[in-house]
Motif scaffolding. Structure first.
Motif, PDB file in Angstrom:
ATOM      1  N   TRP A  36       0.849  -1.188   0.000  1.00  0.00           N
ATOM      2  CA  TRP A  36       0.000   0.000   0.000  1.00  0.00           C
ATOM      3  C   TRP A  36       0.890   1.245   0.000  1.00  0.00           C
ATOM      4  O   TRP A  36       1.865   1.322   0.764  1.00  0.00           O
ATOM      5  N   TYR A  37       0.536   2.182  -0.848  1.00  0.00           N
ATOM      6  CA  TYR A  37       1.174   3.486  -0.909  1.00  0.00           C
ATOM      7  C   TYR A  37       0.092   4.531  -0.653  1.00  0.00           C
ATOM      8  O   TYR A  37      -1.100   4.259  -0.781  1.00  0.00           O
ATOM      9  N   ARG A  45       4.079  10.400  -3.515  1.00  0.00           N
ATOM     10  CA  ARG A  45       3.548   9.101  -3.099  1.00  0.00           C
ATOM     11  C   ARG A  45       4.589   8.406  -2.232  1.00  0.00           C
ATOM     12  O   ARG A  45       5.782   8.408  -2.560  1.00  0.00           O
ATOM     13  N   GLU A  46       4.139   7.818  -1.118  1.00  0.00           N
ATOM     14  CA  GLU A  46       5.059   7.156  -0.212  1.00  0.00           C
ATOM     15  C   GLU A  46       4.577   5.755   0.116  1.00  0.00           C
ATOM     16  O   GLU A  46       3.376   5.477   0.134  1.00  0.00           O
ATOM     17  N   SER A  56       8.806 -11.047   6.746  1.00  0.00           N
ATOM     18  CA  SER A  56       8.138 -10.100   7.636  1.00  0.00           C
ATOM     19  C   SER A  56       7.765  -8.834   6.874  1.00  0.00           C
ATOM     20  O   SER A  56       8.559  -8.327   6.086  1.00  0.00           O
ATOM     21  N   PRO A  57       6.590  -8.302   7.123  1.00  0.00           N
ATOM     22  CA  PRO A  57       6.183  -7.078   6.442  1.00  0.00           C
ATOM     23  C   PRO A  57       7.072  -5.897   6.835  1.00  0.00           C
ATOM     24  O   PRO A  57       7.694  -5.913   7.902  1.00  0.00           O
ATOM     25  N   ASN A  58       7.120  -4.907   5.987  1.00  0.00           N
ATOM     26  CA  ASN A  58       7.804  -3.675   6.378  1.00  0.00           C
ATOM     27  C   ASN A  58       6.822  -2.512   6.340  1.00  0.00           C
ATOM     28  O   ASN A  58       5.880  -2.518   5.541  1.00  0.00           O
ATOM     29  N   TYR A  59       7.060  -1.559   7.221  1.00  0.00           N
ATOM     30  CA  TYR A  59       6.154  -0.433   7.415  1.00  0.00           C
ATOM     31  C   TYR A  59       6.927   0.882   7.391  1.00  0.00           C
ATOM     32  O   TYR A  59       8.089   0.944   7.805  1.00  0.00           O
ATOM     33  N   VAL A  92      -4.878   9.656  -0.500  1.00  0.00           N
ATOM     34  CA  VAL A  92      -5.398   8.614  -1.370  1.00  0.00           C
ATOM     35  C   VAL A  92      -4.472   7.413  -1.232  1.00  0.00           C
ATOM     36  O   VAL A  92      -3.254   7.541  -1.409  1.00  0.00           O
ATOM     37  N   TYR A  93      -5.035   6.278  -0.909  1.00  0.00           N
ATOM     38  CA  TYR A  93      -4.258   5.058  -0.700  1.00  0.00           C
ATOM     39  C   TYR A  93      -4.363   4.184  -1.951  1.00  0.00           C
ATOM     40  O   TYR A  93      -5.459   3.896  -2.435  1.00  0.00           O
ATOM     41  N   HIS A  94      -3.194   3.781  -2.448  1.00  0.00           N
ATOM     42  CA  HIS A  94      -3.115   2.971  -3.657  1.00  0.00           C
ATOM     43  C   HIS A  94      -2.524   1.614  -3.330  1.00  0.00           C
ATOM     44  O   HIS A  94      -1.515   1.502  -2.629  1.00  0.00           O
TER      45      HIS A  94
END
Length: 119
Positions: A36-37, A45-46, A56-59, A92-94
């Motif tokens: 998700w960005y 956009r980040e 493991s997920p990264n945040y 806005v989440y992409h």
């Protein structure tokens, strides 16, 4: 043809929660990373969070401890559970996914879903 369809955005008060989902469909062989960005007005956009099977997920530092990313590989769906939302999470989440098809590998994007956090 591959499509990513997002849902779950909306308006919420600060401190509230939302869950975003993004489902990939089409001629998919497999999916590598899903993420998700977000893009706020006037900002770049980040990356918010990303997840690869078996890793493991990264945040982003700004969401650690508040957001949780997960995926359902059977449904080709990625989720973003957002808790303790802050006005600065408004964007806005992409959804993004690196997808393998018979034609090769490509990064795909969803159309975006608006998240607005009121103070």
């Amino acid at each position: 043809q591959v499509q990513l369809v997002e849902s779950g955005g909306g308006l919420v008060q600060a401190g509230g929660s939302l869950i975003l989902s993004c489902a990939a469909s089409g001629s998919i062989s497999s999916i590598n990373v899903m993420g998700w960005y977000r893009q706020a007005p006037g900002k770049q956009r980040e990356l918010v969070a990303a997840i690869t099977s078996g890793v493991s997920p990264n945040y982003a530092d700004s969401v650690k401890g508040r957001f949780t990313i997960s995926r359902d590989n059977v449904k080709n769906t990625v989720y973003l559970e957002m808790n303790s939302l802050k006005p600065e999470d408004t964007a806005v989440y992409h959804c993004n996914a690196r997808i393998y098809t018979r034609s090769g590998t490509k990064d795909y994007w969803g159309q975006g879903t608006q998240v607005t956090v009121s103070s």
